[in-house]
Design a protein around this motif. Structure first.
Motif, PDB file in Angstrom:
ATOM      1  N   GLY A  26       0.816  -1.205   0.000  1.00  0.00           N
ATOM      2  CA  GLY A  26       0.000   0.000   0.000  1.00  0.00           C
ATOM      3  C   GLY A  26       0.853   1.259   0.000  1.00  0.00           C
ATOM      4  N   THR A  27       0.177   2.403   0.127  1.00  0.00           N
ATOM      5  CA  THR A  27       0.867   3.677   0.134  1.00  0.00           C
ATOM      6  C   THR A  27       0.488   4.459   1.376  1.00  0.00           C
ATOM      7  OG1 THR A  27       1.155   5.766  -1.057  1.00  0.00           O
ATOM      8  CG2 THR A  27      -0.980   4.690  -1.262  1.00  0.00           C
ATOM      9  N   LEU A  28       1.467   5.170   1.939  1.00  0.00           N
ATOM     10  CA  LEU A  28       1.222   5.937   3.158  1.00  0.00           C
ATOM     11  C   LEU A  28       0.684   7.330   2.879  1.00  0.00           C
ATOM     12  CD1 LEU A  28       4.336   5.043   5.335  1.00  0.00           C
ATOM     13  CD2 LEU A  28       2.072   3.989   5.327  1.00  0.00           C
ATOM     14  N   SER A  29       0.773   7.788   1.639  1.00  0.00           N
ATOM     15  CA  SER A  29       0.439   9.180   1.337  1.00  0.00           C
ATOM     16  C   SER A  29      -1.041   9.497   1.532  1.00  0.00           C
ATOM     17  CB  SER A  29       0.867   9.525  -0.085  1.00  0.00           C
ATOM     18  OG  SER A  29       0.167   8.709  -1.019  1.00  0.00           O
ATOM     19  N   ASN A  30      -1.878   8.479   1.605  1.00  0.00           N
ATOM     20  CA  ASN A  30      -3.305   8.696   1.809  1.00  0.00           C
ATOM     21  C   ASN A  30      -3.698   8.736   3.282  1.00  0.00           C
ATOM     22  OD1 ASN A  30      -3.681   8.543  -0.994  1.00  0.00           O
ATOM     23  ND2 ASN A  30      -3.930   6.318  -0.912  1.00  0.00           N
ATOM     24  N   TRP A  31      -2.715   8.521   4.162  1.00  0.00           N
ATOM     25  CA  TRP A  31      -3.010   8.347   5.573  1.00  0.00           C
ATOM     26  C   TRP A  31      -2.328   9.394   6.445  1.00  0.00           C
ATOM     27  CZ3 TRP A  31      -6.325   4.541   7.239  1.00  0.00           C
ATOM     28  CH2 TRP A  31      -6.663   3.576   6.301  1.00  0.00           C
ATOM     29  N   ASN A  32      -3.038   9.826   7.462  1.00  0.00           N
ATOM     30  CA  ASN A  32      -2.404  10.542   8.555  1.00  0.00           C
ATOM     31  C   ASN A  32      -1.684   9.504   9.405  1.00  0.00           C
ATOM     32  OD1 ASN A  32      -3.875  13.141   8.006  1.00  0.00           O
ATOM     33  ND2 ASN A  32      -5.623  11.842   8.512  1.00  0.00           N
ATOM     34  N   MET A  33      -0.483   9.842   9.843  1.00  0.00           N
ATOM     35  CA  MET A  33       0.331   8.846  10.533  1.00  0.00           C
ATOM     36  C   MET A  33       0.663   9.277  11.947  1.00  0.00           C
ATOM     37  SD  MET A  33       0.657   6.443   8.346  1.00  0.00           S
ATOM     38  CE  MET A  33       1.942   5.485   9.176  1.00  0.00           C
ATOM     39  N   VAL A  47       2.285   9.760  21.013  1.00  0.00           N
ATOM     40  CA  VAL A  47       3.559  10.487  21.017  1.00  0.00           C
ATOM     41  C   VAL A  47       3.518  11.654  20.038  1.00  0.00           C
ATOM     42  CG1 VAL A  47       6.025  10.322  20.527  1.00  0.00           C
ATOM     43  CG2 VAL A  47       4.856   8.423  21.670  1.00  0.00           C
ATOM     44  N   ALA A  48       3.202  11.370  18.779  1.00  0.00           N
ATOM     45  CA  ALA A  48       3.246  12.409  17.748  1.00  0.00           C
ATOM     46  C   ALA A  48       2.444  11.941  16.554  1.00  0.00           C
ATOM     47  CB  ALA A  48       4.685  12.695  17.334  1.00  0.00           C
ATOM     48  N   ALA A  49       2.039  12.897  15.726  1.00  0.00           N
ATOM     49  CA  ALA A  49       1.317  12.560  14.499  1.00  0.00           C
ATOM     50  C   ALA A  49       1.587  13.616  13.445  1.00  0.00           C
ATOM     51  CB  ALA A  49      -0.176  12.416  14.752  1.00  0.00           C
ATOM     52  N   ILE A  50       1.412  13.201  12.196  1.00  0.00           N
ATOM     53  CA  ILE A  50       1.597  14.097  11.055  1.00  0.00           C
ATOM     54  C   ILE A  50       0.483  13.833  10.061  1.00  0.00           C
ATOM     55  CG2 ILE A  50       3.162  12.469   9.897  1.00  0.00           C
ATOM     56  CD1 ILE A  50       4.748  14.985   8.939  1.00  0.00           C
ATOM     57  N   ASP A  51      -0.031  14.888   9.452  1.00  0.00           N
ATOM     58  CA  ASP A  51      -1.143  14.685   8.521  1.00  0.00           C
ATOM     59  C   ASP A  51      -0.640  14.115   7.199  1.00  0.00           C
ATOM     60  OD1 ASP A  51      -1.876  17.732   6.707  1.00  0.00           O
ATOM     61  OD2 ASP A  51       0.050  17.020   7.463  1.00  0.00           O
ATOM     62  N   ASP A  52      -1.561  13.751   6.337  1.00  0.00           N
ATOM     63  CA  ASP A  52      -1.190  13.029   5.126  1.00  0.00           C
ATOM     64  C   ASP A  52      -0.306  13.860   4.192  1.00  0.00           C
ATOM     65  OD1 ASP A  52      -4.513  13.275   3.518  1.00  0.00           O
ATOM     66  OD2 ASP A  52      -3.191  14.785   4.413  1.00  0.00           O
ATOM     67  N   GLY A  53      -0.457  15.182   4.242  1.00  0.00           N
ATOM     68  CA  GLY A  53       0.346  16.049   3.393  1.00  0.00           C
ATOM     69  C   GLY A  53       1.655  16.494   4.016  1.00  0.00           C
ATOM     70  N   GLY A  54       1.866  16.129   5.263  1.00  0.00           N
ATOM     71  CA  GLY A  54       3.097  16.519   5.935  1.00  0.00           C
ATOM     72  C   GLY A  54       3.112  17.966   6.393  1.00  0.00           C
ATOM     73  N   VAL A  55       1.940  18.574   6.487  1.00  0.00           N
ATOM     74  CA  VAL A  55       1.857  19.993   6.861  1.00  0.00           C
ATOM     75  C   VAL A  55       1.606  20.170   8.354  1.00  0.00           C
ATOM     76  CG1 VAL A  55       0.576  22.135   6.499  1.00  0.00           C
ATOM     77  CG2 VAL A  55       1.052  20.612   4.561  1.00  0.00           C
ATOM     78  N   ASP A  72       8.158  11.395   4.150  1.00  0.00           N
ATOM     79  CA  ASP A  72       8.576  11.546   2.765  1.00  0.00           C
ATOM     80  C   ASP A  72       7.631  10.668   1.949  1.00  0.00           C
ATOM     81  OD1 ASP A  72       9.753  11.427   0.252  1.00  0.00           O
ATOM     82  OD2 ASP A  72      11.790  11.478   1.047  1.00  0.00           O
ATOM     83  N   ASN A  73       6.600  11.266   1.405  1.00  0.00           N
ATOM     84  CA  ASN A  73       5.600  10.486   0.669  1.00  0.00           C
ATOM     85  C   ASN A  73       6.182   9.883  -0.601  1.00  0.00           C
ATOM     86  OD1 ASN A  73       3.591  10.810   2.566  1.00  0.00           O
ATOM     87  ND2 ASN A  73       2.648  12.565   1.540  1.00  0.00           N
TER      88      ASN A  73
END
Length: 123
Positions: A26-33, A47-55, A72-73
């Motif tokens: 699969g691909t991670l770019s569609n997911w908030n991580m 601990v921490a999170a980042i949205d799907d666009g890295g913003v 790094d998508n």
């Protein structure tokens, strides 16, 4: 998506470590991580999170200013840079994927979890 965290190890207090989260399917770019951690005998904590666009990023108070989450998508990777590590950071760290950003701190909303990476910080 199939997730796998790596980069854990044994370090001394004050050291740095970078965890990586990759997917073998699969691909991670569609997911908030997000990153969560679980100390021995304790529950799993955000601990921490980042949205799907890295913003957008958010952190727990305990790691704010010491940890940095990034992605790094193009490489399908998510990272957790951990600086100024403390013994209380000792835990197994998990990366996970959540579809809705507003639930980024809520572990029950995460749909995919990777195997953890053990981080041990000695004093």
């Amino acid at each position: 998506v199939q997730l796998q965290a790596s980069g854990g190890g044994l370090v001394q207090a004050g050291d740095s470590l970078r965890l990586s989260c990759a997917t073998s399917e699969g691909t991670l770019s569609n997911w908030n991580m997000g990153w969560f951690r679980q100390a021995p005998g304790k529950g799993r904590w955000f601990v921490a999170a980042i949205d799907d666009g890295g913003v957008l990023t958010i952190y727990s108070d305990s790691v704010q200013g010491r940890f940095t989450v990034s992605r790094d998508n193009g490489k399908n990777m998510v990272y957790l840079q951990m600086n100024s590590l403390k013994p209380e950071d000792t835990a197994t760290y998990f990366c996970a994927a959540v579809p809705v950003w507003r639930y980024a701190k809520v572990s029950s909303k995460y749909q995919h979890w990777g195997q953890g990476a053990l981080v041990t910080v000695s004093s």
